[in-house]
Design an enzyme around this catalytic site. Structure first.
Site, PDB file in Angstrom:
ATOM      1  CG  HIS A 557     -47.399 -62.361 -37.814  1.00 48.47           C
ATOM      2  ND1 HIS A 557     -46.758 -63.452 -38.360  1.00 48.47           N
ATOM      3  CD2 HIS A 557     -46.416 -61.534 -37.385  1.00 48.47           C
ATOM      4  CE1 HIS A 557     -45.441 -63.294 -38.263  1.00 48.47           C
ATOM      5  NE2 HIS A 557     -45.209 -62.140 -37.669  1.00 48.47           N
TER       6      HIS A 557
HETATM    7  C1  FAD Z   1     -43.394 -58.540 -31.667  1.00 50.56           C
HETATM    8  C2  FAD Z   1     -43.632 -58.497 -33.144  1.00 50.56           C
HETATM    9  C3  FAD Z   1     -42.800 -59.177 -34.014  1.00 50.56           C
HETATM   10  C4  FAD Z   1     -43.054 -59.159 -35.378  1.00 50.56           C
HETATM   11  N1  FAD Z   1     -42.164 -59.750 -36.220  1.00 50.56           N
HETATM   12  C5  FAD Z   1     -42.330 -59.619 -37.559  1.00 50.56           C
HETATM   13  C6  FAD Z   1     -41.354 -60.113 -38.461  1.00 50.56           C
HETATM   14  O1  FAD Z   1     -40.302 -60.614 -38.060  1.00 50.56           O
HETATM   15  N2  FAD Z   1     -41.586 -59.971 -39.791  1.00 50.56           N
HETATM   16  C7  FAD Z   1     -42.737 -59.402 -40.268  1.00 50.56           C
HETATM   17  O2  FAD Z   1     -42.914 -59.344 -41.483  1.00 50.56           O
HETATM   18  N3  FAD Z   1     -43.660 -58.932 -39.435  1.00 50.56           N
HETATM   19  C8  FAD Z   1     -43.474 -58.998 -38.103  1.00 50.56           C
HETATM   20  N4  FAD Z   1     -44.385 -58.450 -37.259  1.00 50.56           N
HETATM   21  C9  FAD Z   1     -45.618 -57.868 -37.817  1.00 50.56           C
HETATM   22  C10 FAD Z   1     -45.444 -56.648 -38.717  1.00 50.56           C
HETATM   23  O3  FAD Z   1     -44.504 -55.736 -38.229  1.00 50.56           O
HETATM   24  C11 FAD Z   1     -46.821 -56.005 -38.870  1.00 50.56           C
HETATM   25  O4  FAD Z   1     -47.729 -56.988 -39.311  1.00 50.56           O
HETATM   26  C12 FAD Z   1     -46.823 -54.849 -39.851  1.00 50.56           C
HETATM   27  O5  FAD Z   1     -45.980 -53.821 -39.403  1.00 50.56           O
HETATM   28  C13 FAD Z   1     -48.245 -54.329 -40.026  1.00 50.56           C
HETATM   29  O6  FAD Z   1     -48.230 -53.213 -40.860  1.00 50.56           O
HETATM   30  P1  FAD Z   1     -49.451 -52.217 -40.921  1.00 50.56           P
HETATM   31  O7  FAD Z   1     -49.141 -51.215 -41.965  1.00 50.56           O
HETATM   32  O8  FAD Z   1     -50.697 -53.002 -41.036  1.00 50.56           O
HETATM   33  O9  FAD Z   1     -49.523 -51.532 -39.486  1.00 50.56           O
HETATM   34  P2  FAD Z   1     -48.399 -50.912 -38.546  1.00 50.56           P
HETATM   35  O10 FAD Z   1     -47.038 -51.198 -39.048  1.00 50.56           O
HETATM   36  O11 FAD Z   1     -48.745 -51.354 -37.176  1.00 50.56           O
HETATM   37  O12 FAD Z   1     -48.633 -49.342 -38.683  1.00 50.56           O
HETATM   38  C14 FAD Z   1     -49.773 -48.670 -38.230  1.00 50.56           C
HETATM   39  C15 FAD Z   1     -49.363 -47.256 -37.854  1.00 50.56           C
HETATM   40  O13 FAD Z   1     -50.524 -46.462 -37.642  1.00 50.56           O
HETATM   41  C16 FAD Z   1     -50.330 -45.658 -36.490  1.00 50.56           C
HETATM   42  N5  FAD Z   1     -51.667 -45.351 -35.968  1.00 50.56           N
HETATM   43  C17 FAD Z   1     -52.585 -46.232 -35.526  1.00 50.56           C
HETATM   44  N6  FAD Z   1     -53.706 -45.590 -35.172  1.00 50.56           N
HETATM   45  C18 FAD Z   1     -53.503 -44.276 -35.395  1.00 50.56           C
HETATM   46  C19 FAD Z   1     -54.297 -43.125 -35.226  1.00 50.56           C
HETATM   47  N7  FAD Z   1     -55.557 -43.199 -34.780  1.00 50.56           N
HETATM   48  N8  FAD Z   1     -53.756 -41.912 -35.533  1.00 50.56           N
HETATM   49  C20 FAD Z   1     -52.491 -41.828 -36.013  1.00 50.56           C
HETATM   50  N9  FAD Z   1     -51.694 -42.903 -36.201  1.00 50.56           N
HETATM   51  C21 FAD Z   1     -52.198 -44.118 -35.897  1.00 50.56           C
HETATM   52  C22 FAD Z   1     -49.521 -46.537 -35.572  1.00 50.56           C
HETATM   53  O14 FAD Z   1     -48.882 -45.793 -34.564  1.00 50.56           O
HETATM   54  C23 FAD Z   1     -48.570 -47.194 -36.559  1.00 50.56           C
HETATM   55  O15 FAD Z   1     -47.427 -46.396 -36.765  1.00 50.56           O
HETATM   56  C24 FAD Z   1     -44.162 -58.455 -35.886  1.00 50.56           C
HETATM   57  C25 FAD Z   1     -44.976 -57.756 -35.016  1.00 50.56           C
HETATM   58  C26 FAD Z   1     -44.709 -57.747 -33.663  1.00 50.56           C
HETATM   59  C27 FAD Z   1     -45.578 -56.951 -32.747  1.00 50.56           C
END
Ligand code: FAD
Ligand code: NAG
Ligand code: NAG
Ligand code: NAG
Ligand code: NAG
Ligand code: NAG
Length: 622
Positions: A557
């Site tokens: 997280h």
């Molecule tokens: C093992 C695991 C279990 C988890 N369990 C839970 C849970 O049960 N419940 C919960 O709420 N959260 C959970 N999480 C965490 C949660 O999924 C994340 O905190 C959340 O998805 C973060 O959202 P975000 O929008 O910040 O980034 P992300 O969802 O990571 O999205 C970022 C996106 O940007 C893309 N990207 C990055 N850099 C570039 C680039 N330079 N060019 C183009 N695309 C790019 C990536 O490919 C990705 O698709 C878990 C995470 C993991 C790894």
């Protein structure tokens, strides 16, 4: 331009599974068996050089849009959906990975999906105080790649955090982020189904009609019931953990729909692919934000697709939603970050900001595995598949994660504000892939996960929700194809509050397992003494402090690496998510959390997406 091909075929794969013929069923089962075998034998990327262009040709023009969103994860998916509701706005959504698949749809694949292309493949820097039981002292640092982002591979828990978390964000100088302000945004996205009669739902805090489907795991089993009964013995109650009465326990609120993963692309993007003003480009790695150096204003982005560099321009704004690891990396590659660090990496400074300097995480201890005499039914693969297609059974559950509980230890004076979560995993909780998904040393694995019978065990993982330790994200080099350096720095806080809190929660879990309810299933600590801690008496306080260093790892997280706040010396964005000192550029994802939450980040990221969409609609309406 041929790049915008929308895989309509994906719709046919997704719908209609329920009523399939025997032949189609066998085909599906065979497909899944192959995918699973391949995943289990997969290996992870160590860099992004597969995106590097084959020559130095000048960038190709990809066109001009109103808004460009970088990253289609938990936050970016929501922003793309809400902005493209305005038909006159042209939206470009760029994503490094591909589409969700039938493999990612099936929740039981979550653990193994972290060994595939759906995971970027990061490992942390070697740690000093945590992850010492992992190979080379490096924690696994799973991050999702593909439409849906990390929600393609996550544990699917829907958990928002406590009202006081958001009130604290607001009190830090971020108007508009108090619980009163964000509750309507949480409700706007949510589509909650109360499918489990045992679940407590306070509808004042919920909505059943939003696009983000949430349901409870529908069933219980004697071992899970015993675990809940034990908590009742200690005067904890079944509760709606997404209401202000968060302390207590619940069957997992799961981001699934009839047992199928509802990653945030499945919830927010796949249903709107027919909108002609939304351009979704997958397999596109954004390498740089193009900044007008006179205006200090974002003009667009450069990205690599099919080993060719393209340029796309934004008339209104560029929104970076690349997640808590990649967002700081991309900002720094574009000249926005700590002056000295950028100088050291030979990157021309655009704006000196504390990008990447405050990585915050939930620290979790993964060493408490227990044996019981309850036997989880083991069925033939095809039967599990049939159950899955009917929306039930263990294949509908990510990570074997069936229950969550929130507690507060003596370190948190307000009894209504949890500082610890305990997550309950069962059913193949000791699966052989743990050694790779946790990047464990063999001797650590042998002493913990390998000691138990897979069908007769559970794991209880305590999580320090308000961990004080702070890590960082830095650049390894100035190449967008190198992974960034990730240092979560768990258990490094000067006051030792994080390790003390986790020690308290180990004691609480041991107390729970000693209740009559747990004796009825013959619960016993299954872990053997860790070789690395053999100088301490097994189960003594010193032993546990040693074990905590070995098996405290990520909760996965990461947040806070580009925090919002009122002061550009300590924050990267303001309360409207505008990057300080750079016009037409916002960040919206887990990196803007100023502090960790007493919840899991997906639901809050979706909320942040809703919030930014409202701000942009307000700013650009005329
Ligand atoms: C093992 C695991 C279990 C988890 N369990 C839970 C849970 O049960 N419940 C919960 O709420 N959260 C959970 N999480 C965490 C949660 O999924 C994340 O905190 C959340 O998805 C973060 O959202 P975000 O929008 O910040 O980034 P992300 O969802 O990571 O999205 C970022 C996106 O940007 C893309 N990207 C990055 N850099 C570039 C680039 N330079 N060019 C183009 N695309 C790019 C990536 O490919 C990705 O698709 C878990 C995470 C993991 C790894
Ligand atoms: C559980 O519920 C009882 C009865 O309503 C209440 O007295 C008690 O404080 C609750 N326990 C916790 C930990 O909230
Ligand atoms: C990818 O690049 C190759 C070689 O430059 C080209 O032949 C091919 O058509 C491109 N594919 C797409 C989908 O753009
Ligand atoms: C649990 O593990 C057993 C033995 O490896 C396997 O046959 C079974 O399919 C697994 N069950 C689940 C739900 O993954
Ligand atoms: C771990 O256990 C396996 C199987 O029992 C054994 O072969 C291996 O040597 C053990 N490894 C270590 C480092 O103890
Ligand atoms: C499990 O152990 C308890 C306590 O020893 C015993 O009462 C119970 O009958 C056992 N259950 C099974 C299924 O063996």
């Amino acid at each position: 331009m041929g790049l915008y091909v929308k895989p309509i075929v994906i719709f046919f794969l997704i719908i209609g599974i329920h009523s399939i013929s025997e032949e189609k069923f066998d085909e599906f089962a065979e497909y899944m068996r192959n995918k699973i075998n391949n995943a289990d034998n997969g290996h992870l990327a160590t860099d992004s050089y597969s995106f590097k262009p084959l020559n130095n040709k000048p960038p190709k023009d990809f066109g001009t849009f109103d808004f460009i969103i970088v990253g289609a994860g938990a936050t970016g998916s929501v922003i793309a959906n809400r902005l493209s509701e305005k038909k006159c706005w042209k939206i470009l959504l760029l994503e490094a990975g591909g589409y969700p698949s039938r493999f990612t749809d099936m929740p039981v694949n979550s653990i193994r999906s972290r060994l595939t292309k759906y995971n970027w493949g990061y490992l942390s820097e070697p740690q000093k105080y945590s992850c010492l039981g992992s190979r080379n002292e490096q924690c696994m640092y799973a991050r999702g790649q593909g439409l849906g982002g990390t929600t393609l591979i996550n544990g699917l828990v829907y958990s928002r955090g406590h009202p006081l978390d958001f009130d604290r964000w607001a009190a830090m100088g971020n108007p508009g982020w108090s619980y009163k302000d964000v509750l309507p945004l949480f409700k706007k996205s949510e589509g909650l189904l109360k499918n489990n009669p045992a679940a407590v739902v306070d509808w004042e805090y919920h909505n059943s009609a939003g696009p983000m489907h949430v349901e409870y795991i529908p069933t219980s089993d004697p071992q899970l019931n015993a675990w809940f009964e034990a908590q009742k013995t200690l005067k904890y109650n079944s509760t709606d953990t997404n209401s202000p009465k968060q302390v207590g326990f619940t069957h997992k609120p799961s981001c699934t729909r009839s047992g199928k993963r509802q990653d945030d692309a499945t919830a927010f993007i796949l249903p709107i692919l027919t909108r002609t003003n939304l351009f979704v480009q997958t397999n596109a790695l954004v390498t740089k934000i193009i900044i007008d150096e006179n205006q200090i204003s974002a003009k667009g982005v450069e990205f690599s697709y099919n080993r060719t560099i393209y340029r796309a321009f934004a008339k209104k704004e560029v929104i970076v939603s690349s997640g808590a690891i990649n967002t700081p990396q991309l900002l720094m590659l574009s000249g926005i970050g700590p002056k000295d660090h950028l100088k050291e990496k030979c990157i021309k400074l655009v704006k000196d900001l504390p990008v990447g300097e405050t990585l915050r995480e939930h620290s979790a201890f993964w060493g408490l595995v227990f044996s019981t005499n309850y036997t989880e039914p083991i069925k033939p693969f095809k039967e599990y598949i049939r159950e899955y297609l009917n929306g039930v059974g263990p294949f509908t559950i990510a990570d074997g994660l069936r229950g969550i509980s929130f507690f507060n230890t003596k370190y948190e004076p307000n009894p209504e504000y949890p500082d610890v979560e305990v997550i309950y995993f069962a059913g193949n909780c000791t699966s052989a892939s743990a050694i790779n998904t946790f990047h464990l040393k063999e001797e650590t694995y042998n002493a913990t996960f390998s000691t138990l019978e897979p069908a007769k065990c559970f794991q209880a993982a305590p999580v320090a929700l308000h961990a004080q330790s702070v890590g960082y994200i830095k650049l390894k080099t100035n190449s967008p194809y190198d992974f960034p350096l990730i240092n979560p720095n768990h258990l490094s806080d000067k006051d030792h509050k994080d390790i003390d809190t986790l020690y308290e929660s180990i004691q609480l879990i041991l107390k729970l397992t000693e209740t009559d309810a747990m004796k009825k299933v013959d619960a016993k600590l299954g872990a053997n003494p860790l070789p690395a801690c053999k100088q301490h008496e097994f189960l003594s306080k010193d032993y546990w402090y040693c074990a905590l260093g070995q098996l405290t790892m990520n909760m996965y997280h990461p947040v806070g690496s580009c925090p919002m706040g009122p002061d550009a010396k300590k924050a990267v964005v303001n309360h409207e998510l505008k990057v300080y000192g750079v016009k037409k550029l916002r960040v919206a994802d887990a990196s803007v959390f100023p502090l960790t939450l007493a919840g899991h980040p997906n639901a809050p990221c979706v909320m942040i997406g809703e919030k930014l969409a409202e701000l942009l609609k307000r700013d650009y309406s005329f």
